[in-house]
Design a protein around this motif. Structure first.
Motif, short mmCIF file in Angstrom:
data_model
loop_
_atom_site.label_atom_id
_atom_site.label_comp_id
_atom_site.label_asym_id
_atom_site.label_seq_id
_atom_site.Cartn_x
_atom_site.Cartn_y
_atom_site.Cartn_z
N UNK A 186 -0.06 7.78 3.24
CA UNK A 186 -0.18 5.79 2.17
C UNK A 186 1.61 5.68 1.26
N UNK A 187 1.92 7.24 0.64
CA UNK A 187 3.27 6.96 0.38
C UNK A 187 4.55 6.26 1.54
N UNK A 188 4.69 5.11 1.49
CA UNK A 188 5.70 4.26 2.18
C UNK A 188 6.99 4.30 1.94
N UNK A 189 7.46 5.20 1.65
CA UNK A 189 8.48 5.69 1.17
C UNK A 189 9.04 7.28 1.68
N UNK A 190 8.05 8.11 2.50
CA UNK A 190 7.71 9.19 2.77
C UNK A 190 8.25 9.53 4.51
N UNK A 191 8.84 10.26 4.99
CA UNK A 191 9.42 10.32 5.85
C UNK A 191 7.70 10.25 6.80
N UNK A 192 7.00 10.59 6.74
CA UNK A 192 6.25 11.14 7.37
C UNK A 192 5.56 9.05 7.24
N UNK A 193 5.58 8.91 6.60
CA UNK A 193 4.87 7.07 6.79
C UNK A 193 5.58 6.65 7.74
N UNK A 194 6.95 6.97 7.52
CA UNK A 194 7.46 5.68 8.02
C UNK A 194 7.77 6.22 9.92
N UNK A 195 8.08 7.96 10.24
CA UNK A 195 7.93 7.85 11.32
C UNK A 195 7.14 7.46 11.96
#
Length: 851
Positions: A193-202
């Motif tokens: 849910x946090x758009x700035x984390x790597x998991x979200x971007x990946x």
């Protein structure tokens, strides 16, 4: 934008009935098994699967967000969708990727095998079993991996142009990044849910035909949470941050209810959410589960725990007041969160915070700023007189500049080795009190020792003795100070940041008031040679051959110890640095804020509750606030006294000698009562801190309570074994679980009792953990005990949990959204129990701090 929302509402799938859902799935009645499934779907699950099939086959979104409450069967609905909508023979991309927290790898594999009678070929892409060839990986029906493992396949180097990341991973990424998937499923999707984390971007870079988010808590802190799902699902146009930010995220600050309604409009065509309180078409409960009882249990600290907590909270209040007065509350929001964390840990057990406070003269300084911690460390290492001497020197220097003495440059701090001016970040102070820059400290510590021929000025016997002492000191890592030539221990623990001793503006103002309140004294002309003999008032000078005459106000700030009081080399060689610190501690006096009572106490006596009570001897010296010319700023609480050494020693103990806290004693009492009344019931004990679980394990060993442990530091196989042991008959009836690790995805219906040792920042995280127990398969009444200490930050956090819950309700259509807000300065002060302490007229309650 309005047209898009309107069309999406027209195509909403929420009008499905159970009968229509069964027809869409090709079932003759609702009790029939879905072809390929080994278990019968419940009525709400039939509706969910029919909606998901429509989303994949007939909707432009090609996926969505299944946000059913925990325990309603999101996993089985996803599996049924995979069974019904399998790839066709002519489809080029056939594999489904399921991304989960590490704890759920085996659980997903078992669910797929048991619910479908092994209809899928399944591979777990994790650890030593990882497949490196993307073509071989794409041959499996289902690949299950973790967010962390997936992130490793997208190790994109710096310097790649924006927009070129996808092309780079196609050529150079790991196997999962190169495969185009038939379907991608993000389970426990709150991880993205946090758009700035790597998991979200990946996950947003993955290529797939269909995309699904499974989560029971789609919104927890802010409406911006849902953007991570929209970006992953490529749900246009809201997967563009600029559009979403303008329409929802920014509007949340201006008109929260309107932002909530807009979020509803965006989510309605994409999201299906049912709660346990929902009703079937005939009005009966959606899910027929046993009742769940959640109780808030208010506890009272023991006398010692209350004394410790109050002292630490007062120190936190001093920090918050300082931020408010300086208008730096927003700037220091991270420090505010740390203060909140420390107080919450103190409610669980003082050991959690006292263990981190080792090395400080006053343990409450762990709540202070970095500079205050440095002063406390120096006091513990060098003693209070040394600290007082350094502070007085810096105060005199600051006063010289503030009172417009001549030749300000002569009062500047300079490195005693290289002569460079010292600034806040480079200044250091050695044990002898001389100042040096950080680069010269490193050079002295790592370079060869310099003796400069000091051994030839005495008789032969003396020269030999000095040379031997010098060699011994060098072997111990000591080096001579470039200025006073005394041997110094230059290891980091014995070097102090000079900026920590700089006086505050309040100190300078107080000195100015003291100067004005005294009779004007004659000015005295002092030469450089004369000023060198007056330690209390000499300003530092540049080395020059000419005497400099200055007019100095003779102000008795305090008596300072001269450099002559420092031990010589023979003294240093006879004692270790640790024993030196002990000797200096004996010289402490009780006449400043750095010297609080508590060192002179009787041996601890046990009260009726088994807690130690330390007797304090009142100090005969008046506190600074009582001395002439000393005045505290309005609205600032008095600096708290440090807790006694005996009390700290008792509560710092861990291991088998741990002193049980109020919460630990209550925990044992509940377990003993339940074991007597309901011997077949099993219990989960949740805590956010594994260190707290460690203490509970020690206490259980003392009381003979068999238990298991489940946390994120355990390997996958160890966790799976622990769960199997807990579920079997005759196994241990108590399991200690880290709420961060065990609060998502797990099926723990073997237990029906829960004790939560500490509140979460928002209730959604807690509720999710409780629903590991209260879900399909539970046949007993569930009882949850939330332990809260009365009169602490925990009690005040309960109102903030309501604030965060209102935020989620606004997005999901389960509330009005009128509680949607951020924390004001008033709320921050309420949280720290200081609303009646600080009444700052410049405090606008509308000022908000986004925690």
């Amino acid at each position: 934008m309005a047209d898009f929302v309107s069309q999406a509402l027209d195509n909403s799938a929420h009008g499905l009935t159970t009968t229509k859902a069964a027809e869409k799935l090709g079932l003759s009645h609702v009790q029939e098994l879905v072809s390929g499934m080994e278990v019968k779907l419940l009525e709400h699950q039939l509706v969910g699967v029919a909606w998901m099939i429509d989303q994949e086959r007939d909707s432009p979104h090609k996926g969505g967000i299944l946000a059913d409450d925990m325990g309603l069967g999101k996993t089985v609905q996803m599996i049924a969708t995979m069974v019904i909508n399998q790839p066709l023979p002519e489809d080029k991309h056939r594999a489904t990727l399921i991304v989960v927290p590490a704890a759920l790898l085996q659980q997903w594999k078992e669910e797929l095998e048991t619910k479908t009678n092994c209809a899928f070929d399944i591979h777990i892409q994790h650890g030593k079993d990882k497949i490196k060839d993307p073509r071989q990986l794409a041959e499996w029906d289902v690949v299950i991996t973790t967010y962390q493992t997936l992130t490793g396949d997208f190790n994109i180097p710096a310097g790649i142009e924006e927009g070129g990341e996808v092309d780079w991973v196609k050529q150079h990424g790991g196997p999962m990044s190169q495969v185009k998937w038939y379907r991608v499923v993000c389970d426990e999707a709150q991880f993205i849910r946090n758009r700035s984390t790597r998991s979200s971007m990946i996950v947003a870079m993955l290529r797939a035909n269909y995309r699904w988010c499974l989560t029971g808590t789609p919104v927890t802190n802010t409406l911006a949470d849902i953007y991570g799902y929209l970006r992953f699902g490529r749900f246009r146009p809201w997967n563009d941050w600029q559009d979403f930010n303008e329409y929802v995220a920014k509007m949340q600050l201006e008109d929260a209810p309107l932002a909530g309604m807009r979020a509803q409009q965006i989510l309605r065509p994409l999201l299906l959410r049912r709660t346990k309180e929902g009703k079937k078409e005939d009005g009966s409960p959606l899910l027929d589960l046993p009742p769940k009882q959640v109780d808030l249990e208010y506890l009272q600290f023991s006398d010692d725990e209350r004394a410790l907590y109050d002292q630490f909270e007062k120190q936190a209040q001093v920090q918050i007041n300082r931020f408010i007065r300086n208008n730096t509350l927003l700037k220091n929001s991270h420090h505010v969160l740390v203060l909140i964390l420390r107080l919450r840990q103190l409610c669980a057990h003082p050991h959690l915070i006292l263990e981190s406070a080792q090395g400080f003269d006053d343990p409450t300084m762990i709540m202070g700023s970095e500079m205050e911690k440095e002063v406390s460390r120096a006091t513990a290492t060098m003693g209070a007189p040394w600290v007082r001497n350094i502070k007085d020197r810096y105060l005199q220097r600051a006063c010289a500049l503030d009172f417009d003495w001549d030749d300000d440059e002569s009062d500047a701090a300079m490195c005693c080795k290289c002569g460079d001016l010292l600034v806040e970040s480079t200044g250091r102070i050695m044990g002898c009190g001389d100042e040096i820059c950080v680069d010269c400290v490193d050079d002295l510590r790592t370079g060869n020792i310099e003796h400069n021929g000091e051994f030839g000025g005495h008789d032969e016997k003396t020269n030999a003795r000095l040379e031997k002492q010098f060699e011994t000191a060098a072997a111990k890592g000591l080096r001579p100070c470039p200025k006073c030539k005394k041997m110094q221990d230059l290891r980091p623990n014995n070097i102090f940041r000079a900026a920590a001793f700089a006086p505050s503006q309040e100190d300078i103002n107080r000195a100015r008031r003291n100067r004005r309140s005294r009779p004007v004294k004659r000015r005295k002309v002092v030469s450089e040679s004369e000023s060198e003999s007056e330690e209390d008032v000499k300003p530092q000078r540049k080395s020059s051959g000419k005497p400099v005459k200055k007019e100095i106000d003779i102000i008795n700030l305090s008596d300072s110890d001269s450099d002559d009081s420092m031990p010589d080399i023979s003294t240093l060689l006879k004692s270790s640095p640790k024993s030196q610190g002990k000797d200096k501690k004996k010289a402490k006096v009780e006449d400043t804020d750095e010297n609080m009572s508590g060192s002179d106490v009787d041996a601890p006596k046990r009260n009726g509750k088994g807690k130690a009570k330390a007797k304090r001897k009142p100090s005969s010296t008046p506190r600074p606030s009582q001395q002439a010319g000393s005045r505290k700023p309005s609205g600032t609480p008095a600096p708290p006294k440090p807790p006694s050494d005996e009390m700290v020693a008792i509560w710092r103990r861990g291991g088998s000698n741990v002193e049980p806290s109020t919460k630990m004693l209550a925990l044992v009492e509940y377990l003993k009562t339940w074991a007597a009344d309901r011997p077949d019931d099993k219990v989960i004990v949740f805590s956010q801190w594994t260190s707290m679980l460690d203490l509970c394990e020690q206490l259980f060993a003392r009381y003979g309570i068999r238990n298991l442990r489940y946390d994120g530091q355990m390997g996958r196989e160890a966790r799976e074994y622990t769960l199997s042991q807990f579920k079997r008959r005759g196994g241990p009836k108590v399991i200690l679980v880290s709420i961060r690790c065990g609060g998502v995805g797990l099926n723990l219906v073997a237990a029906n009792r829960v004790i939560n040792l500490d509140l979460s920042w928002n209730y959604a995280a807690e509720s999710q953990a409780y629903d590991r127990v209260h879900r399909l398969g539970q046949d007993k009444e569930v009882v949850v005990k939330r332990l809260v200490v009365h009169g602490t930050i925990e009690e005040r956090m309960l109102t903030l949990q309501d604030t965060k819950l209102g935020l989620a309700e606004a997005a999901l259509g389960e509330g009005s959204g009128t509680r949607l807000q951020k924390l004001s300065v008033k709320q921050i002060k309420d949280l720290f129990g200081m609303s009646s302490i600080n009444k700052n007229p410049q405090d606008p309650n509308q000022t908000q701090l986004d925690l």
